[in-house]
Design a protein around this motif. Structure first.
Motif, PDB file in Angstrom:
ATOM      1  N   LYS A   1       0.829  -1.207   0.000  1.00  0.00           N
ATOM      2  CA  LYS A   1       0.000   0.000   0.000  1.00  0.00           C
ATOM      3  C   LYS A   1       0.863   1.257   0.000  1.00  0.00           C
ATOM      4  O   LYS A   1       0.608   2.199  -0.765  1.00  0.00           O
ATOM      5  N   ARG A   2       1.887   1.308   0.844  1.00  0.00           N
ATOM      6  CA  ARG A   2       2.665   2.551   0.901  1.00  0.00           C
ATOM      7  C   ARG A   2       3.482   2.753  -0.366  1.00  0.00           C
ATOM      8  O   ARG A   2       3.678   3.879  -0.828  1.00  0.00           O
TER       9      ARG A   2
ATOM     10  N   ALA B   1       1.024   3.874  -2.963  1.00  0.00           N
ATOM     11  CA  ALA B   1       0.657   5.262  -2.674  1.00  0.00           C
ATOM     12  C   ALA B   1       1.720   6.224  -3.191  1.00  0.00           C
ATOM     13  O   ALA B   1       1.404   7.273  -3.777  1.00  0.00           O
TER      14      ALA B   1
ATOM     15  N   THR C   1       1.757   6.001  -7.282  1.00  0.00           N
ATOM     16  CA  THR C   1       0.621   6.676  -7.935  1.00  0.00           C
ATOM     17  C   THR C   1       0.676   8.184  -7.714  1.00  0.00           C
ATOM     18  O   THR C   1       0.319   8.961  -8.613  1.00  0.00           O
TER      19      THR C   1
ATOM     20  N   LEU D   1      -5.276   2.340  -7.984  1.00  0.00           N
ATOM     21  CA  LEU D   1      -5.609   2.211  -6.563  1.00  0.00           C
ATOM     22  C   LEU D   1      -6.706   1.164  -6.353  1.00  0.00           C
ATOM     23  O   LEU D   1      -6.676   0.397  -5.384  1.00  0.00           O
TER      24      LEU D   1
ATOM     25  N   TYR E   1      -7.414   8.973  -3.677  1.00  0.00           N
ATOM     26  CA  TYR E   1      -6.068   8.695  -3.166  1.00  0.00           C
ATOM     27  C   TYR E   1      -6.079   8.157  -1.734  1.00  0.00           C
ATOM     28  O   TYR E   1      -5.361   7.210  -1.420  1.00  0.00           O
ATOM     29  N   SER E   2      -6.863   8.734  -0.870  1.00  0.00           N
ATOM     30  CA  SER E   2      -6.919   8.270   0.524  1.00  0.00           C
ATOM     31  C   SER E   2      -8.299   7.704   0.853  1.00  0.00           C
ATOM     32  O   SER E   2      -8.793   7.830   1.964  1.00  0.00           O
TER      33      SER E   2
ATOM     34  N   HIS F   1      -7.375  14.533  -5.106  1.00  0.00           N
ATOM     35  CA  HIS F   1      -6.169  13.751  -4.830  1.00  0.00           C
ATOM     36  C   HIS F   1      -5.101  14.593  -4.146  1.00  0.00           C
ATOM     37  O   HIS F   1      -4.445  14.141  -3.199  1.00  0.00           O
TER      38      HIS F   1
ATOM     39  N   MET G   1      -3.314  13.886  -0.685  1.00  0.00           N
ATOM     40  CA  MET G   1      -1.888  13.591  -0.654  1.00  0.00           C
ATOM     41  C   MET G   1      -1.139  14.447   0.359  1.00  0.00           C
ATOM     42  O   MET G   1      -0.051  14.075   0.810  1.00  0.00           O
TER      43      MET G   1
ATOM     44  N   ASP H   1      -2.256  12.360   3.697  1.00  0.00           N
ATOM     45  CA  ASP H   1      -2.917  11.056   3.646  1.00  0.00           C
ATOM     46  C   ASP H   1      -4.198  11.080   4.477  1.00  0.00           C
ATOM     47  O   ASP H   1      -4.485  10.158   5.238  1.00  0.00           O
TER      48      ASP H   1
END
Length: 942
Positions: free
Chosen positions: A96-97, A100, A103, A121, A174-175, A387, A391, A394
């Motif tokens: 995941k990280r 992240a 992307t 994602l 994104y989150s 996003h 970002m 997070d």
């Protein structure tokens, strides 16, 4: 697809807001070429979160920058599946990280477009949920907690997860958290193991959420939200498909239909997930043009705005990019609502992704190309901005910064022009709002209306203006027809007792019409149809709303027998059964039953409105229609169900009517209180292609009956169904065997259940079984009952009802609840019938009359109670034409008031209110005296 290294594809970079942090990252990656070094520095200078990821994953990042981003992401997924890479939870968090970071840089560097980022994602979320689900189920199988053969049930034993919302559409932000509905296919397991299997799958789901959501030293994978499942406040986190289907077919709402537009199976038994969605298709996609969903979506938008405090002037600081005015949700609602309206007829409009759906709607002429283009561009820009907001830290946020300093950091992160950023963003929000709002709240230039004495002329003018933009007037032909009809429409509205109400309700009628040519042609050729519509709108709001939803019933007005006396249940049953027997297709038969029922219910309402039928005759007629529907539809359901599972074992099943259908006192808004009783006569299972154990057979057969009546189809529903009066209520099985029913009534039933049984009568099913069930009901009612216990229980019921409904009872127009009102009188009548062993009377007023003849009540007592009940019932029957809830008649317009006063033979509302109050007071005195307490109770029981 990028074929070269990510580092060489970079075309953009943020401006570093924190130059010291940017300088540190530039030093750390001094060995990289200028473009990636600038991207990393600018990113770190704006986002502390990404700065931390770059430092933690520096070595991996260098390797990732040196290859195409698609390949780097593929390696991330491959590493997750490598079991030698450590525990699954750790592998997922590392993935995941890294995803992240990858992307984010591909997005910020101009390498990937925003929809590529959202799909990437989503791909990671799909893989994470699937691996976690499979691993956890495998553990339960290995521990012996799930006794299945994976070769037969599949690797996850029929358990699957539906991706909802943005994950379902491949549009994760994104989150984003991930919206899941976790289910299992119970047909893959022995019915006797259902309880144990359910517990295991609930445990697996709980562990799944923890595995993905828990924050550890390695971070987290995804926050998981399970609240989109059916009735989340009371249902477990994992549910079987059968009860889920039953929920959606019986009580599913428009917002849930909209949510399922994006649904897709993402993990576990994918085939079971697709099969479930296919069975749910009629719920999601209705075959008629469902314009009522526009209002539902509009109401939802308003509720969201109010709940999130998003009202007020539009400003950038603190504005919600998702839910605020002109935000992402407005574009999604605009698109999804149009899909709900039209997707039932056109499968090509059922795309899950927002822009794909907009494109399809445009191609089919439902959205103007310029509107679609503007909304699509705004959607992409909104998602990119969303996003960047997420970002920064997070954070699962959609709010613009609340301070100038925060806004300046965002501007740098977007590499935007500070002088134009706010104005361009405001223009975009305003543009989206201006393009979408008219769809939910239309307006337009007015025709010139004739002079009508409206109380609020300005409001009337605004209403008439809005008609030019309605769907019903979309075509040139419809507009021309309506232009010719308008003078007569307004003239008739002006003649009504309440012109303003008539106008508003006629406006509501027009708003829900999907097309106008056929309707307006009918009005022009048959002026009595138009006159009736205006008459309904001027007098009976609920009937007007019903007419708006079911304008097809106007065809029935042209029939020769529309105003002739209403027919009884036997005639209606014969008519409907004969018509249904000619229709082979199951859904077509149910659709026809819906059309037939709507026409007859509308006819009853008109008879009541025009004074052709009394309120008691209307109650009889509404009940006769419902009884005919049950008797005619039951064989249709039986044939369809038997084609899969065989004929009903033994003597079959009957439907028992309770409540207002049992007593033949239904109103325009009544649902059906039903019980299903069967007798398998010793059989253990059915004998069809897919045989079922008897209890399972009749439970599912009952679900099929409920679905046939309540499932939304192209012509709506037949009736809402309430099964709570069955033995043991919600805890009891949906269908009860005759032996169990008789035993329960003799040994376990509460007093209130025996009271309810005084209205019970069999209305559908095999004749011989119906007689035996009737005898069982008689036996339960005529056996000896302890007078002290019955009267004490009734007193307790009165007390609890009074405490629970105190606020409602304070309303002088509440005719059902409160001392001496309908329910109170009915309780006494039923108690007397029980104590005197009376059966098959069904109606409370008949019970009262009989109780006077047998001496349990005096003649004057019975007469007073009957008169009070009649006054309350007449008032309720009329008011239900206006509203399905208690309201002051004075608020419903002069037409309704006149109808109510004529039905009750009172000069004005004050006199009627006084009469109802006096009736209640007199009835309450009789009831209290009769129920008494202690010795008085024993005496009353005699």
């Amino acid at each position: 697809m990028i074929t070269g290294p990510l580092a060489s594809a970079i075309t953009a970079a943020p401006r570093p807001h924190d130059r010291d942090r940017a300088a540190e990252i530039e030093t750390l990656f001094a060995d990289l070429p200028e473009a990636p070094r600038t991207l990393l520095a600018g990113t770190a200078g704006c986002s502390g979160f990404l700065d931390g990821l770059m430092r933690r994953e520096a070595d991996w990042l260098r390797a990732a920058l040196d290859q195409p981003p698609e390949r780097a992401f593929g390696e991330i997924l491959a590493a997750v599946e490598a079991e030698d890479g450590g525990p699954l939870g750790t592998r997922l968090r590392v993935a995941k990280r890294r995803a992240a970071l990858l992307t984010a840089l591909a997005d910020l560097g101009g390498v990937w477009p925003v929809l590529k980022v959202t799909q990437t994602l989503t791909d990671l979320a799909d893989r994470a949920v699937d691996l976690a689900l499979r691993g956890l189920v495998a553990e339960e199988i290995a521990r012996g907690k799930l006794r299945v053969d994976p070769a037969e049930t599949g690797a996850t034993a029929g358990m699957f997860a539906l991706a909802m919302g943005k994950m379902g559409a491949g549009e994760l932000n994104y989150s984003s958290d991930i919206d899941l509905i976790v289910m299992f296919d119970e047909t893959r397991h022995d019915p006797d193991d259902y309880g144990d299997v359910r517990k295991v799958f609930i445990r697996v789901t709980q562990r799944l959420v923890k595995l993905l959501s828990e924050i550890t030293a390695e971070g987290y994978v995804f926050r998981v939200d399970l609240r989109l499942r059916p009735d989340p406040s009371v249902t477990p986190v994992c549910i079987a498909t059968d009860p889920a289907e039953n929920y959606y077919e019986s009580v599913g709402r428009t917002w849930e239909r909209a949510a399922f537009i994006k649904a897709r199976p993402c993990a576990g038994a994918i085939d079971a997930g697709w099969a479930f969605l296919e069975r749910l298709r009629p719920f999601i996609w209705r075959r008629h043009l469902d314009f009522a969903s526009i209002q539902d979506a509009h109401d939802m938008r308003l509720r969201i705005r109010e709940h999130k405090k998003l009202t007020g002037p539009l400003q950038i600081l603190g504005h919600d990019v998702k839910l605020g005015r002109g935000g992402i949700r407005e574009i999604e609602f605009f698109t999804q609502t149009r899909q709900l309206i039209t997707g039932g007829r056109d499968a090509g409009l059922r795309q899950r992704d927002t822009l794909g759906a907009l494109e399809a709607l445009t191609a089919k002429g439902w959205v103007e190309p310029a509107t679609a283009a503007a909304l699509s561009d705004a959607y992409l820009a909104h998602r990119a901005l969303e996003h960047r907001l997420q970002m920064l830290d997070d954070a699962q946020t959609h709010r613009m910064p609340a301070t100038e300093e925060g806004l300046a950091r965002l501007v740098d992160f977007c590499a935007a022009d500070p002088a134009r950023f706010e104005s361009e963003l405001l223009d975009r929000f305003r543009s989206v709002h201006e393009l979408t709002e008219p769809f939910f709240a239309p307006g337009g230039a007015p025709p010139e209306p004739p002079e009508v004495a409206f109380a609020d002329p300005e409001a009337a003018e605004a209403t008439i203006q809005g008609w030019t933009r309605l769907p019903a007037l979309r075509s040139d032909r419809a507009r021309e027809l309506f232009r010719r009809l308008l003078p007569r429409i307004l003239t008739q509205i002006g003649k009504s007792a309440s012109p303003d109400q008539a106008l508003n309700l006629f406006d509501g009628f027009l708003k829900v019409q999907p097309a106008g040519v056929q309707l307006f042609s009918l009005m022009e050729a048959n002026p009595k149809v138009l006159d009736l519509i205006v008459d309904v709108c001027g007098s009976t709001p609920e009937l007007a709303r019903y007419l708006g939803r079911n304008a097809g019933v106007l065809d029935a007005v042209l029939s020769r027998d529309f105003y002739r006396p209403l027919r009884g249940a036997a005639d209606l049953r014969h008519e409907l059964a004969g018509r249904l027997a000619e229709i082979e297709d199951y859904e077509s038969a149910l659709d026809f039953a819906r059309i037939w029922t709507k026409e007859r219910r509308f006819r009853i309402g008109v008879h009541l409105l025009r004074g052709i039928a009394s309120s008691e005759e209307a109650g009889d007629a509404y009940s006769a229609v419902a009884e005919a529907v049950l008797a005619a539809v039951l064989p249709v359901v039986t044939r369809d169900f038997a084609s899969r599972h065989g004929l009903p074992p033994g003597a079959g099943a009957v439907v028992v009517a309770m409540g207002k259908l049992g007593s033949r006192e239904m109103t325009a808004s009544s649902d059906l209180d039903l019980i299903v009783i069967y007798d398998a006569e010793g059989a253990e299972s059915s004998e069809g292609r897919r045989p079922l154990p008897v209890s399972t057979y009749y439970a599912r057969f009952t679900q099929a009956i409920i679905a046939a009546l309540s499932a939304p189809m192209s012509e709506g529903i037949l009736y809402e169904v309430d099964m709570r009066l069955r033995p043991s209520g919600r805890q009891g099985p949906l269908a009860t065997s005759l032996a169990s029913f008789a035993a329960y009534q003799e040994e376990q039933a509460w007093t209130w259940e025996h009271l309810a049984l005084t209205r019970a009568r069999v209305v559908a099913g095999p004749h011989l079984l119906a007689e035996r069930v009737g005898e069982a009901i008689d036996a339960a009612l005529t056996r000896a009952h302890d007078p002290e216990k019955v009267l004490a229980d009734v007193r307790d019921m009165r007390r609890r009802l009074a405490e629970a409904k105190e606020a409602a009872a304070a309303d002088p127009w509440e005719v059902k609840l409160g001392p001496g009102r309908m329910m109170d009188i009915e309780l006494l009548a039923q108690a007397g019938a029980l104590l005197r062993g009376l059966s098959r009377l069904h109606r409370p007023r008949r019970m009262l009359s009989r109780l006077a003849r047998v001496g349990w009540l005096t003649g004057p007592e019975a007469a007073a109670l009957e008169a009070a009940h009649a006054a309350f019932a007449t008032t309720q029957q009329i008011l239900r034409l206006a509203s399905d809830r208690t309201r002051d008649p004075a608020e419903m317009g002069r037409g309704l008031v006149d109808l109510l006063l004529a039905a009750t033979d009172e000069p004005d509302l004050d006199a009627l209110r006084a009469r109802l109050a006096a009736s209640a007071e007199a009835a309450d005195a009789i009831i209290r005296r009769k129920l008494g307490g202690g010795e008085a109770a024993a005496e009353a029981g005699g």
